[in-house]
Design an enzyme around this catalytic site. Structure first.
Site, PDB file in Angstrom:
ATOM      1  N   GLU A 174       0.827  -1.219   0.000  1.00 44.15           N
ATOM      2  CA  GLU A 174       0.000   0.000   0.000  1.00 44.15           C
ATOM      3  C   GLU A 174       0.860   1.269   0.000  1.00 44.15           C
ATOM      4  O   GLU A 174       0.762   2.136   0.867  1.00 44.15           O
ATOM      5  CB  GLU A 174      -0.939  -0.007   1.207  1.00 44.15           C
ATOM      6  CG  GLU A 174      -1.920  -1.167   1.167  1.00 44.15           C
ATOM      7  CD  GLU A 174      -2.966  -1.112   2.255  1.00 44.15           C
ATOM      8  OE1 GLU A 174      -2.728  -0.501   3.307  1.00 44.15           O
ATOM      9  OE2 GLU A 174      -4.048  -1.711   2.046  1.00 44.15           O
ATOM     10  N   GLU A 366      -5.183  -8.504  -1.299  1.00 39.99           N
ATOM     11  CA  GLU A 366      -5.881  -8.395  -0.009  1.00 39.99           C
ATOM     12  C   GLU A 366      -7.373  -8.176  -0.254  1.00 39.99           C
ATOM     13  O   GLU A 366      -7.736  -7.300  -1.038  1.00 39.99           O
ATOM     14  CB  GLU A 366      -5.372  -7.218   0.844  1.00 39.99           C
ATOM     15  CG  GLU A 366      -3.981  -7.383   1.357  1.00 39.99           C
ATOM     16  CD  GLU A 366      -3.549  -6.258   2.282  1.00 39.99           C
ATOM     17  OE1 GLU A 366      -4.429  -5.598   2.877  1.00 39.99           O
ATOM     18  OE2 GLU A 366      -2.333  -6.021   2.379  1.00 39.99           O
TER      19      GLU A 366
END
Ligand code: BGP
Length: 470
Positions: A174, A366
């Site tokens: 991220e 994810e």
């Protein structure tokens, strides 16, 4: 009867974790402290001066010693791929050493041995919110250009040691969260009044250069490697059909999409340069940096949990609960207990947006539902009847199938927290994602026993049928 499925042969089904949330053994075999070891309350809580006993990550779920049992359970579900991160401070305890810690490297050799034994493809995150604490405290984290060199040395060490055994690599977890979570994501200590924007954007630039340099090194050292970037994805809807709200969405989207743009186009887009001008930010970008950024990735990976709405109307700017990226709540969607709004269609939208924009293979690394699970006994076996998690995952995977039929190239899907682990935002264990329940509570008590939830068998069927059972 032939069962049809939109999922191609070779689609990589699996699960994902991160070292700081699963391993424990925070100071074993020479491991140095990472920023996570002094974040006992998660992303929004204050850091501690030293590791404190209430920090559940110090023990995690003791995967450092139980990895063989856990990987055997992943194999029992039929995983084709397993995403995990390598803890930077196991390999370089302080981060600025010149020689790696052999005991740290040997641990990941053991992980790879188990995965190979079960025929599970490793997908390795090089840095998953695990900056060595020394780099944070001595250098100010990624605000210091020196971190590019330290990260390069770390990445090169991993490619040289594991490049023959690991095909899929992610540079940063991220990478687009740094502006929103400077200490967790960028190892940047946060003074009273916050980190000046000039420093935050410079840190963002340093990470992007480091990501590109790691991509180039992989090409030299591990030619078979596929290197991907990893971003937090979140479809953003206008709160009303007003053009002002639509423009607010464009601005918010630009804040997120610039990272994928740089990783796939190899340069900063014009809208980002305008943002810098309007903020009065003058980035230190060298000619070498510009050359480095042209090393673009092989694929784009992302996390997906929720969507948000956005508005230009300040009076409606009630912060979107629970998520670090801002935005406002969408009145048409239900939310999880932690305020994350549940939107399976949003996953199809993101897959189409990313494919249309970047034309790179995509990997969902994810996706999952955090929930308070209740351990019960069914037919003499301890389990969790997590129908809510099965429904969430089923609905999202159906949308992945829709995107595949839209022509989107999706490499695989690794459900987040395939085993209960410590939550990043709350630093608690009670926000559970796993197909496997782990008997450890927020107060640190528990046997650490593992138990298969109802979703364990459900996911095994999905994998066995390559999605036909959805
Ligand atoms: C993502 C992180 C993961 C994981 C996930 C779930 O942002 O990449 O590490 O933690 O969020 O979030 P949480 O654990 O806070 O529920």
């Amino acid at each position: 009867m032939t069962t049809t499925t939109p999922f191609p042969n070779g689609f990589l089904w699996g699960g994902a974790t991160a070292a700081n949330q699963i391993e424990g053994a925070y100071d074993e075999d020479g491991k140095g402290l990472s920023v996570q070891d002094v974040m006992p309350k998660g992303i929004s809580g204050p850091r501690s001066a030293e590791p404190t006993p209430d920090n559940l990550k110090l023990v995690g779920i003791d995967h450092y010693h139980r990895y063989a049992e856990d990987i055997a359970l992943f194999a029992e579900m039929g995983f084709g791929v397993y995403r995990f991160s390598i803890a930077w401070s196991r390999i370089f305890p302080k981060g600025d050493e010149t020689e790696p810690n052999e005991a740290g490297l040997a641990f990941y050799d053991r992980i790879l041995d188990e995965l190979e034994k079960h025929g599970i493809e490793p997908l390795v995150t090089i840095s998953h919110y695990e900056t060595p604490l020394h780099l944070a405290e001595q250098y100010g984290g990624w605000t210091d250009r020196e971190l590019i060199g330290f990260y390069e040395r770390y990445a090169r060490t991993l490619f040289e040691r594991f490049g023959a055994r690991v095909k899929y690599w992610l540079t940063f977890n991220e990478i687009n969260s740094l502006l929103h979570a400077p200490f967790m994501s960028g190892g940047i200590p946060i003074p009273e009044g916050g980190v000046p924007e000039q420093q935050l954007y410079q840190a963002m630039h340093h990470e992007l250069v480091a990501s590109a340099r790691a991509t180039r090194i992989a090409r030299e050292v591990a030619p078979a490697a596929k290197v991907g970037c990893m971003v937090l994805s979140m479809p953003i809807y206008p709160l009303t059909p007003s053009p002002d709200d639509a423009r607010a969405v464009m601005d918010a989207d630009h804040g997120n999409l610039v990272y994928g743009d740089v990783h796939t186009r190899g340069e900063y887009p014009g809208y980002f340069l305008r943002t810098l001008r309007e903020k009065g930010i003058d980035l230190d970008i060298t000619d070498q940096d510009r050359a480095d950024l042209t090393n673009t990735v092989d694929f784009v990976s992302f996390s997906y949990y929720m969507s948000i709405a956005e508005t230009a109307d300040p009076s409606k700017k009630v912060a979107g609960e629970g998520n670090i990226m801002g935005g406002v709540s969408n009145p048409t969607l239900e939310a999880s207990e932690w305020g994350w709004q549940i939107d399976p269609v949003g996953l199809r939208l993101v897959l189409n947006q990313f494919w249309d924009r970047w034309q790179k293979p995509l990997f969902i690394v994810e996706n999952g539902l955090g929930a308070r699970d209740q351990l019960v006994e069914v037919d003499g076996e301890k389990t969790v009847v997590d129908d809510y998690r099965i429904a969430y995952l089923n609905d999202h995977l159906v949308q992945v199938g829709e995107a595949l039929q839209d022509g989107v190239d999706v490499l695989g899907y690794t459900s987040w927290g395939c085993i209960d682990i410590v939550s990043a935002s709350t630093a608690q264990l009670s926000k559970r994602y796993g197909f496997i329940y782990v008997d450890r509570n927020d107060d640190g008590t528990g046997t650490l026993e593992r138990y298969r939830k109802k979703s364990f068998g459900w996911y095994a069927d999905v994998i066995r049928s390559n999605g036909a059972s959805l």
